[in-house]
Design a protein around this motif. Structure first.
Motif, mmCIF file in Angstrom:
data_model
loop_
_atom_site.group_PDB
_atom_site.id
_atom_site.type_symbol
_atom_site.label_atom_id
_atom_site.label_comp_id
_atom_site.label_asym_id
_atom_site.label_seq_id
_atom_site.Cartn_x
_atom_site.Cartn_y
_atom_site.Cartn_z
ATOM 1 N N MET A 1 51.988 34.383 28.548
ATOM 2 C CA MET A 1 52.160 35.653 29.255
ATOM 3 C C MET A 1 50.820 36.107 29.833
ATOM 4 O O MET A 1 49.804 36.066 29.169
ATOM 5 N N ARG A 2 50.846 36.511 31.122
ATOM 6 C CA ARG A 2 49.639 37.040 31.742
ATOM 7 C C ARG A 2 49.369 38.434 31.197
ATOM 8 O O ARG A 2 50.277 39.153 30.806
ATOM 9 N N MET A 3 48.108 38.839 31.221
ATOM 10 C CA MET A 3 47.749 40.145 30.682
ATOM 11 C C MET A 3 46.997 40.964 31.716
ATOM 12 O O MET A 3 46.142 40.443 32.433
ATOM 13 N N ALA A 4 47.314 42.239 31.787
ATOM 14 C CA ALA A 4 46.792 43.122 32.812
ATOM 15 C C ALA A 4 45.373 43.581 32.517
ATOM 16 O O ALA A 4 44.986 43.765 31.365
ATOM 17 N N CYS A 5 44.601 43.795 33.591
ATOM 18 C CA CYS A 5 43.266 44.385 33.523
ATOM 19 C C CYS A 5 43.219 45.502 34.562
ATOM 20 O O CYS A 5 43.600 45.286 35.716
ATOM 21 N N LEU A 87 50.469 52.344 30.753
ATOM 22 C CA LEU A 87 49.410 51.364 30.493
ATOM 23 C C LEU A 87 49.096 51.272 29.004
ATOM 24 O O LEU A 87 48.890 50.172 28.472
ATOM 25 N N LEU A 88 49.067 52.398 28.318
ATOM 26 C CA LEU A 88 48.820 52.375 26.874
ATOM 27 C C LEU A 88 49.988 51.740 26.124
ATOM 28 O O LEU A 88 49.794 51.052 25.120
ATOM 29 N N ARG A 291 54.518 50.846 37.442
ATOM 30 C CA ARG A 291 55.695 50.068 37.037
ATOM 31 C C ARG A 291 55.752 48.731 37.775
ATOM 32 O O ARG A 291 55.979 47.675 37.162
ATOM 33 N N ASP A 292 55.524 48.750 39.085
ATOM 34 C CA ASP A 292 55.573 47.514 39.871
ATOM 35 C C ASP A 292 54.470 46.551 39.449
ATOM 36 O O ASP A 292 54.679 45.329 39.395
ATOM 37 N N PHE A 293 53.287 47.098 39.155
ATOM 38 C CA PHE A 293 52.181 46.242 38.721
ATOM 39 C C PHE A 293 52.502 45.560 37.400
ATOM 40 O O PHE A 293 52.323 44.347 37.251
ATOM 41 N N LEU A 294 52.976 46.306 36.428
ATOM 42 C CA LEU A 294 53.279 45.721 35.115
ATOM 43 C C LEU A 294 54.421 44.713 35.215
ATOM 44 O O LEU A 294 54.415 43.688 34.518
ATOM 45 N N LYS A 295 55.376 44.984 36.099
ATOM 46 C CA LYS A 295 56.463 44.019 36.317
ATOM 47 C C LYS A 295 55.908 42.719 36.885
ATOM 48 O O LYS A 295 56.297 41.614 36.484
ATOM 49 N N GLN A 296 54.955 42.864 37.806
ATOM 50 C CA GLN A 296 54.320 41.675 38.411
ATOM 51 C C GLN A 296 53.572 40.860 37.362
ATOM 52 O O GLN A 296 53.645 39.628 37.350
#
Length: 300
Positions: A1-5, A87-88, A291-296
């Motif tokens: 799974m990719r992880m967001a920054c 985000l949290l 929401r769109d970013f986290l879905k991506q």
């Protein structure tokens, strides 16, 4: 799974700190020493006792802000939860790796204050792994001289370095994993990375008008915090560079400070001069953008 920054701008993105940065002149050792260094003077080194007292004064003032929602909503963007809430939650689910501040502010105090307020508002700790203001050593390449003016860019190369520092890693972050949040118009050169996957979210600039009475109350809270910890009678503080120096009130005006009343008067003048602008809530667009970013990020 990719992880967001995620990287946040500070001023007018996280909040409105124009009435906060003048208060740094009352109690920020870091900002005092930045000015000393710029003017070729020796750094101010307080005793351990005074250093602790100043830290307690700053925290007490921040606590006063947290207790007064009407004032807090003029400092921190009232809909910051649309950004930080999801985000949290993603961080708790291990979908988010790190968050940083990437700001052109020259005020380390306002960065410190913002983090303190947000950590208490959202009951979290170590919210930002890196806090890169104008003076951050990794931002050397961001500075460009045009004529006599120094301009700070925000670049993907620096952003990658800041994420690597925060993650203690040498690996570059895939652009599809990066969310950059900044209100500025025109947009930073990071906009060029959007076709390659970077998400660039632009909140409505938050710079609300603060009334005269509200400014006076902010000054009262600052004075009360200093009084609570005996700073008003602290001999070391009163004899220090805080109360004995020259302060710039504008580009063309400087005033010599030789006492605490003089210092407080100068800080008051700066706060009273702060202007504001109408603000329209952008909760729907912020909610959708995150929401769109986290879905991506979650999509394999």
């Amino acid at each position: 799974m990719r992880m967001a920054c995620v990287a946040f701008d500070l001023d007018e993105t996280i909040g409105n700190f124009r009435a906060m940065w003048p208060l740094a002149s009352l109690w920020s050792i870091d900002e005092l020493n930045i000015l000393e260094q710029l003017n070729g003077r020796e750094h101010f080194t307080p005793s351990a006792t005074l250093k602790t007292t100043l830290q307690r004064v700053k925290e007490t003032f921040a606590t006063y802000l947290l207790r007064d929602k009407a004032i807090l909503d003029l400092i921190i963007r009232p809909n910051i939860g649309e950004l930080l809430g999801p985000l949290l939650e993603a961080k708790r689910k291990r979908d988010l790796k790190t968050m940083i501040i990437y700001s052109n502010t020259g005020s380390p105090y306002t960065v410190e204050l913002a983090e303190y307020l947000l950590e208490h508002m959202f009951n979290t700790s170590k919210l930002f792994s890196v806090k890169a203001d104008w003076w951050h050593p990794l931002r050397t390449a961001d500075k460009v001289i045009i004529g006599r003016e120094q301009i700070m860019h925000k670049r993907i190369e620096t952003l990658q370095l800041l994420f690597q520092k925060g993650l203690k890693s040498k690996k570059k972050i895939p652009l599809g994993n990066i969310l950059f949040v900044d209100d500025r118009s025109p947009r930073h050169t990071l906009i060029r990375q959007v076709p390659d996957g970077l998400t660039y979210l632009v909140p409505t600039p938050f710079q609300p008008t603060i009334s005269l009475k509200q400014k006076e109350y902010i000054l009262f809270m600052a004075f009360a915090a200093m009084q609570d910890h005996g700073l008003l009678e602290n001999r070391e503080y009163l004899a220090s560079k805080f109360c004995n120096r020259t302060m710039n009130l504008s580009q063309n005006a400087a005033v010599k400070i030789d006492s605490l009343p003089g210092l407080f008067r100068a800080v008051s003048d700066l706060i009273m001069d702060v202007k504001g602008a109408p603000w329209k809530s952008d909760s729907a667009s912020l909610r959708k953008g995150v929401r769109d970013f986290l879905k991506q990020v979650r999509t394999p």
